[in-house]
Design a protein around this motif. Sequence first.
Motif, PDB file in Angstrom:
ATOM      1  N   THR A   1       0.849  -1.185   0.000  1.00 58.20           N
ATOM      2  CA  THR A   1       0.000   0.000   0.000  1.00 58.20           C
ATOM      3  C   THR A   1       0.891   1.243   0.000  1.00 58.20           C
ATOM      4  O   THR A   1       2.059   1.172   0.415  1.00 58.20           O
ATOM      5  CB  THR A   1      -0.910   0.049   1.247  1.00 58.20           C
ATOM      6  OG1 THR A   1      -0.096   0.235   2.418  1.00 58.20           O
ATOM      7  CG2 THR A   1      -1.737  -1.227   1.376  1.00 58.20           C
ATOM      8  N   PRO A   2       0.373   2.398  -0.435  1.00 57.90           N
ATOM      9  CA  PRO A   2       1.187   3.615  -0.420  1.00 57.90           C
ATOM     10  C   PRO A   2       1.735   3.950   0.961  1.00 57.90           C
ATOM     11  O   PRO A   2       2.881   4.398   1.083  1.00 57.90           O
ATOM     12  CB  PRO A   2       0.202   4.680  -0.911  1.00 57.90           C
ATOM     13  CG  PRO A   2      -0.762   3.935  -1.786  1.00 57.90           C
ATOM     14  CD  PRO A   2      -0.932   2.601  -1.104  1.00 57.90           C
ATOM     15  N   GLN A   3       0.945   3.735   2.013  1.00 59.75           N
ATOM     16  CA  GLN A   3       1.414   4.045   3.357  1.00 59.75           C
ATOM     17  C   GLN A   3       2.585   3.166   3.767  1.00 59.75           C
ATOM     18  O   GLN A   3       3.606   3.659   4.269  1.00 59.75           O
ATOM     19  CB  GLN A   3       0.278   3.898   4.369  1.00 59.75           C
ATOM     20  CG  GLN A   3       0.714   4.187   5.810  1.00 59.75           C
ATOM     21  CD  GLN A   3      -0.406   3.993   6.823  1.00 59.75           C
ATOM     22  OE1 GLN A   3      -1.569   3.839   6.457  1.00 59.75           O
ATOM     23  NE2 GLN A   3      -0.068   4.007   8.089  1.00 59.75           N
ATOM     24  N   ARG A   4       2.473   1.857   3.545  1.00 57.74           N
ATOM     25  CA  ARG A   4       3.557   0.958   3.934  1.00 57.74           C
ATOM     26  C   ARG A   4       4.803   1.209   3.086  1.00 57.74           C
ATOM     27  O   ARG A   4       5.934   1.094   3.577  1.00 57.74           O
ATOM     28  CB  ARG A   4       3.096  -0.501   3.836  1.00 57.74           C
ATOM     29  CG  ARG A   4       1.974  -0.844   4.805  1.00 57.74           C
ATOM     30  CD  ARG A   4       1.893  -2.328   5.084  1.00 57.74           C
ATOM     31  NE  ARG A   4       1.556  -3.129   3.933  1.00 57.74           N
ATOM     32  CZ  ARG A   4       0.311  -3.488   3.598  1.00 57.74           C
ATOM     33  NH1 ARG A   4      -0.721  -3.073   4.328  1.00 57.74           N
ATOM     34  NH2 ARG A   4       0.074  -4.248   2.546  1.00 57.74           N
ATOM     35  N   LEU A   5       4.602   1.538   1.827  1.00 57.22           N
ATOM     36  CA  LEU A   5       5.729   1.859   0.955  1.00 57.22           C
ATOM     37  C   LEU A   5       6.455   3.104   1.453  1.00 57.22           C
ATOM     38  O   LEU A   5       7.695   3.130   1.532  1.00 57.22           O
ATOM     39  CB  LEU A   5       5.236   2.066  -0.478  1.00 57.22           C
ATOM     40  CG  LEU A   5       6.321   2.215  -1.549  1.00 57.22           C
ATOM     41  CD1 LEU A   5       7.015   0.883  -1.800  1.00 57.22           C
ATOM     42  CD2 LEU A   5       5.706   2.722  -2.846  1.00 57.22           C
ATOM     43  N   ALA A   6       5.701   4.141   1.819  1.00 57.12           N
ATOM     44  CA  ALA A   6       6.303   5.381   2.307  1.00 57.12           C
ATOM     45  C   ALA A   6       7.035   5.159   3.633  1.00 57.12           C
ATOM     46  O   ALA A   6       8.124   5.704   3.861  1.00 57.12           O
ATOM     47  CB  ALA A   6       5.231   6.451   2.465  1.00 57.12           C
TER      48      ALA A   6
END
Length: 242
Positions: free
Chosen positions: A222-227
């Motif tokens: 997900t974008p959050q986990r990637l960030a």
Amino acid sequence: MIRRALILAAGRGERLRPLTLTTPKPLIAVGGKRLIEWHLERLAGCGVREVVINTAWLAAQFPAALGDGSRWGLRIDYSAEGVEPLETGGGILHALPRLGPEPFLVVNGDIWCDLDFAKLPTQPEGVAHLVLVDNPTHHPQGDFSPGADGRLAGKGPGALTYAGIGVFRPAILDGWREVLADHPGSTAEPPRFPLAPLLYAAARRGALYGQHHRGAWTDAGTPQRLAELDARLHTAATSPRG
């Protein structure tokens, strides 16, 4: 020493849109390098010399970005699946002729892990040896319950999460048509089916083993986990070392 590895990189990465509309998930950069490059470095470091990468979504970007693997001391072979990904099980089946008869390492292209691959068994007991991690908040129920002898059972007390890393014998695919008989993709050509039912079938017959990795691991789905992963890796790279 394990000589061959397969990196599963064919998925569409739909949870990471819009990033993955133009870039395959394993080619997204975290901590200053592409996700898949972290894997290639670790594979080369543990003695692997031949890597198969399965591709489907935006497939042409992989050889353009990674070439033949020579910059890591590897030889990369691309297992092209066509327009539609064959899922994890179908992807392994499709790549099997390139992997040969010996045990091979499988790594999901969309995870990050600090595991030293050299600590994995070169000749696993049973048909597969999986790496398990503590359950993340987005997957609290886990996948497999480890026993004292390293043998894995299905979900139950103390279940841990499959990390997307394992050493597999080609025999993991023996009898796949019977296990996947009710899956609609099993009759497609080429076949399209998930790996999980084969792992649970192996667990039921006592042929699945594993180990608990207590180090760092992230499913960058997900974008959050990637960030969060990107920030953590950048922080680690700039922190003073005593």
